[in-house]
Design an enzyme around this catalytic site. Structure first.
Site, short mmCIF file in Angstrom:
data_model
loop_
_atom_site.label_atom_id
_atom_site.label_comp_id
_atom_site.label_asym_id
_atom_site.label_seq_id
_atom_site.Cartn_x
_atom_site.Cartn_y
_atom_site.Cartn_z
N HIS A 175 0.83 -1.21 0.00
CA HIS A 175 0.00 0.00 0.00
C HIS A 175 0.86 1.25 0.00
CE1 HIS A 175 -2.31 3.22 2.00
NE2 HIS A 175 -3.35 2.73 1.34
N ARG A 188 -7.23 1.93 -10.21
CA ARG A 188 -7.53 1.03 -9.11
C ARG A 188 -8.68 1.62 -8.30
NH1 ARG A 188 -2.01 2.23 -9.12
NH2 ARG A 188 -0.58 0.53 -9.59
N GLY A 214 -1.41 -8.01 -15.32
CA GLY A 214 -1.02 -7.47 -14.02
C GLY A 214 0.27 -8.16 -13.59
N ASN A 221 2.62 -7.55 -11.55
CA ASN A 221 3.00 -7.66 -10.14
C ASN A 221 2.50 -8.99 -9.56
OD1 ASN A 221 4.17 -5.10 -10.18
ND2 ASN A 221 2.30 -4.09 -9.52
N ASP A 222 1.19 -9.22 -9.68
CA ASP A 222 0.62 -10.45 -9.14
C ASP A 222 1.08 -11.67 -9.93
OD1 ASP A 222 -0.90 -10.12 -6.79
OD2 ASP A 222 -2.43 -9.04 -7.89
N CYS A 262 0.18 -3.53 -17.11
CA CYS A 262 0.10 -2.39 -16.20
C CYS A 262 0.79 -2.63 -14.87
CB CYS A 262 -1.36 -2.01 -15.95
SG CYS A 262 -2.38 -3.37 -15.36
#
Length: 782
Positions: A131, A237, A442, A444-445, A508
């Site tokens: 976060h 987001r 995505g 990152n994930d 992204c």
């Protein structure tokens, strides 16, 4: 958020061995008589690192500070400030005009306003996708996360064996992850205006071939991204829209409730606020595509923490409402929330959630179309792993759109796609392509799940050891793994295009902002990448270079006549330039808010010397332009990030002669400032103890000393006013505060937000810093 600062001086840093010099030389050579070196050659010859040099502040290379520890470099830039340990303390400090580093174990939705008020963020937990990292990068705030040796106490922090009290200064480097004791020398390099010309050539190479979008979650970030050359928004987001103080309770109520009536009430309230948010965001990106990802929060980001509730239960302190909340938290608690009830799965658990968001988007689209604007929306379903999920979610979207009147005869249907962020989704891409209008990786994930790395944990300790031993060539959350993750990306693209040749595909994740990763993604056959706004200039160049290297463009259309290219230099986009502006009433209002941080309408009128009624109208206009926001509960106005960016483009607000006159008096002001700070301490503290003001003679001596200080300051104040007219407002305001002190008003000496002598003096100091482009860090005036 600060705009990219362009230098307009003809002799600024022209040395060829500097980043500015190399960029200038490349552009000038392309514009010159050398027939063998044109715009394409200039684009190809420029290192992306030379562009990156100008995007964030950095520490002076000669700085010698003690390194306390090294964490994960989460958001680039250098920052110095006093330690604060809560969002509330950060907000309070901003109101006083102080620069602070917000230090937390980790950040959550309740910390967002404090994060916005800080100049830097430091956490003991988290990684590049935490976060703190995501929010900091979106706002361009330097951040270091996952510092394992950091312990946050109630009044201090421990880093290793060093105990540092709240209020003491530290410095952080979001480039390297290093945390330093004390105040470093921060420098901000000013980009040469030739850089905009170079990037315009890079954009011309990309035009119609490959897009560069931004990840942005609100209208201020969107406007900033647009000013930095974004072709649209590749990732909004929507969960970040729920982080404000008035929305988080609604989301918690929705998630924790098992009562349909409560759900409906919460959804109705959220729909209203989301519709306003979407309208502002889509207006900012009018005519450009915006990919809206429906809600995808790991539940723990929105649930109240369990531990305090359990502790209160053990003490017998829970009332009925808190007991019900604890029961719900226990019911919803997940061991691994990052692969738990999030994304489309949350839509299954709360069936009204996604239709509510689609209705909000639809209302925004209808409102903007009614005003003659052209909103372009793409709805993205997150965390899909099977085509059956996507079909069901698409049905939700289309039904909600139909109910809202967005689709139907004569209306263009909104695109619906999915995020490819799990290995299974990549493997079944052909099936998904039969239902989706577009894909967005995505990364990152996808990286986290392919490696089985917890991205919030491994970056602080494990990955550095792996890289030190050569087990990994780079951090896969920074540089895309082209072997494993890359295989899934290439497979998914090939399978999807075989099933549906027209499908649009982007990426992204944060790796899209890495130049080498961007080159791989271009070669893999994507249509666009999306990155944090502050990486846009680098990625614009990196993509153009990749297209050239891969032979996908030849650049012949850039071989323009010399006159046209010369015109391109002088016509560099003014939106990112720092331009002078007259010190008129409109400037004074926005400048007052930048100086003060938070201010009432009456205080703005006092600071500007402008009629309060006119100020009210001006503030309403700025609010309509999304440059300011109003805190109803406190009655304060505050600049938005877009407002701060706009303000930076108005500085210094006076001519060079006036600026020089102010600069001459600045050194004398610093001398007076040292004495004034000592005077404030003596008013607040007596013999090492808080002054209880019981000794009238002692206080009278301090008041007399303040009078002496004021008289010594008057010639300097007059010099400032002689250079810049609006600075003449400070002397009568200080005189008024002095008069109230002499009449017995103790708060008029050092009171905070009391129009005290200290308040006004601090405003003057902040005004001088802004006027002369000096930071408190470089001045050492914390």
């Amino acid at each position: 958020m600060a705009a990219l600062r362009l230098d307009h001086g003809p002799d600024h840093d022209r040395t060829p061995d500097t980043a500015a010099g190399r960029i200038r030389r490349a552009v000038e050579r392309a514009l010159g008589p050398d027939a063998d070196f044109g715009p394409v050659d200039a684009v190809a010859a420029t290192a992306t690192g030379d562009i990156a040099h100008f995007l964030h502040p950095h520490f002076d290379d000669d700085a010698r500070l003690e390194v306390l520890g090294v964490g994960v470099p989460a958001s680039p830039g250098a920052a110095c400030g006093r330690i604060v340990l809560s969002a509330e303390a950060a907000i309070d400090a901003a109101e006083r005009g102080e620069q602070v580093i917000l230090v937390r174990p980790e950040t959550g939705p309740e910390d967002v306003l404090g994060m916005q008020s800080a100049v830097g963020i430091l956490t003991s937990r988290g990684g590049l996708a935490s976060h703190a990292a995501v929010v900091a990068r979106g706002w361009g705030i330097p951040a270091v996360v996952g510092l394992k040796t950091l312990q946050v106490e109630s009044e201090a922090i421990m880093i290793g064996e060093h105990r540092i009290a709240a209020g003491d200064p530290i410095s952080i480097d979001g480039h390297s992850g290093e945390v330093y004791l004390g105040v470093g020398q921060v420098e901000t390099a000013h980009a040469p205006r030739e850089m905009e010309t170079l990037l315009a050539w890079a954009d011309a190479l990309r035009a119609g071939r490959f897009g560069v979008r931004a990840n942005a979650d609100d209208d201020a970030s969107a406007r900033h991204a647009r000013s930095l050359g974004a072709d649209g928004i590749g990732l909004c987001r929507t969960e970040h829209m729920f982080l404000a103080e008035d929305r988080l309770p609604l989301v918690r109520r929705l998630i924790l409730s098992d009562d349909p009536r409560v759900d409906d009430e919460a959804l109705a309230a959220l729909e209203d606020v989301q519709a306003r948010d979407f309208e502002a965001l889509l207006e900012a990106m009018d005519g450009l595509p915006v990919t809206v990802r429906l809600l995808d929060p790991p539940l723990h980001e929105f649930l109240p923490p369990m531990e305090p509730l359990i502790a209160a239960e053990a003490r017998g302190e829970l009332d009925a409402e808190a007991a019900a909340e604890l029961a719900a938290v226990r019911r919803m608690h997940e061991v691994n929330p990052m692969i738990g009830t999030r994304g489309v799965r949350l839509g299954m658990v709360k069936p009204g959630l996604y239709p509510m968001q689609v209705r909000a988007v639809s209302r925004a689209v209808t409102a903007l179309q009614g005003r003659g604007l052209n909103p372009l929306v793409e709805i993205m379903i997150p965390l899909v792993v099977d085509v059956s999920e996507l079909k069901l979610a698409r049905d939700w979207v289309e039904q909600a759109e139909s109910e809202a009147g967005v689709t139907g005869p004569g209306r263009q249907a909104v695109s619906v796609g999915t995020m490819i962020e799990t290995p299974r989704a990549a493997l079944v891409a052909a099936d998904l392509a039969g239902v989706a209008d577009f894909f967005s990786f995505g990364t990152n994930d996808l990286t986290q799940l392919t490696f089985a790395f917890s991205r919030d944990d491994v970056e602080a300790e494990l990955l550095p050891r792996y890289m030190d031993r050569g087990l990994l060539p780079a951090n896969p959350f920074e540089v895309l793994d082209q072997v494993g993750v890359g295989f899934l990306v290439r497979h998914a693209i090939e399978a999807a295009r075989a099933a549906r040749p027209s499908i649009k595909i982007g990426a992204c994740g944060e790796q899209a902002g890495d130049p080498e990763s961007a080159r791989f993604l271009v070669a893999s056959g994507l249509d666009y990448v999306s990155c944090s706004p502050f990486r846009l200039p680098v990625v614009r160049l990196a993509v153009a270079q990749a297209l050239l290297e891969l032979g996908l463009v030849d650049g012949r259309h850039l071989q323009q006549p010399e006159a046209q290219l010369s015109q391109a230099v002088t016509a560099a986009p003014a939106v990112t330039a720092v331009t002078a502006a007259p010190a008129d009433a409109a400037f004074r209002v926005i400048h007052a808010l930048r100086i003060k941080g938070f201010a009432t309408t009456d205080l703005v009128a006092e600071m500007t010397g402008v009629d309060p009624e006119w100020v009210t109208g001006q503030l309403d206009r700025l609010r309509n332009e999304e440059l300011v926001k109003f805190h109803e509960a406190r009655g304060f106005w505050q600049l938005t990030p877009a407002g701060k960016e706009h303000h930076s483009g108005l500085l210094p607000g006076c001519g060079p002669e006036a600026l020089e006159r102010v600069r001459v008096g600045y050194d004398r002001f610093l001398e007076l400032n040292v004495g004034f700070k000592e005077l404030c301490i003596s008013w607040q503290v007596r013999d090492g103890e808080p002054n209880d003001h019981s000794d009238a003679d002692y206080d009278a001596g301090r008041v007399e000393a303040l009078l002496v200080h004021h008289r010594a300051s008057e010639p300097v104040l007059d010099d400032f006013a002689g250079g810049v007219e609006r600075l003449g407002l400070y002397r009568p305001r200080l005189q008024d505060a002095l008069g109230r002190v002499r009449d017995g008003d103790r708060d008029a000496f050092t009171g905070v937000m009391k129009r005290s002598y200290h308040d006004v003096w601090m405003e003057l100091h902040e005004d001088l810093l802004a006027l002369l482009a000096i930071t408190r860090a470089s001045e050492g005036s914390f």
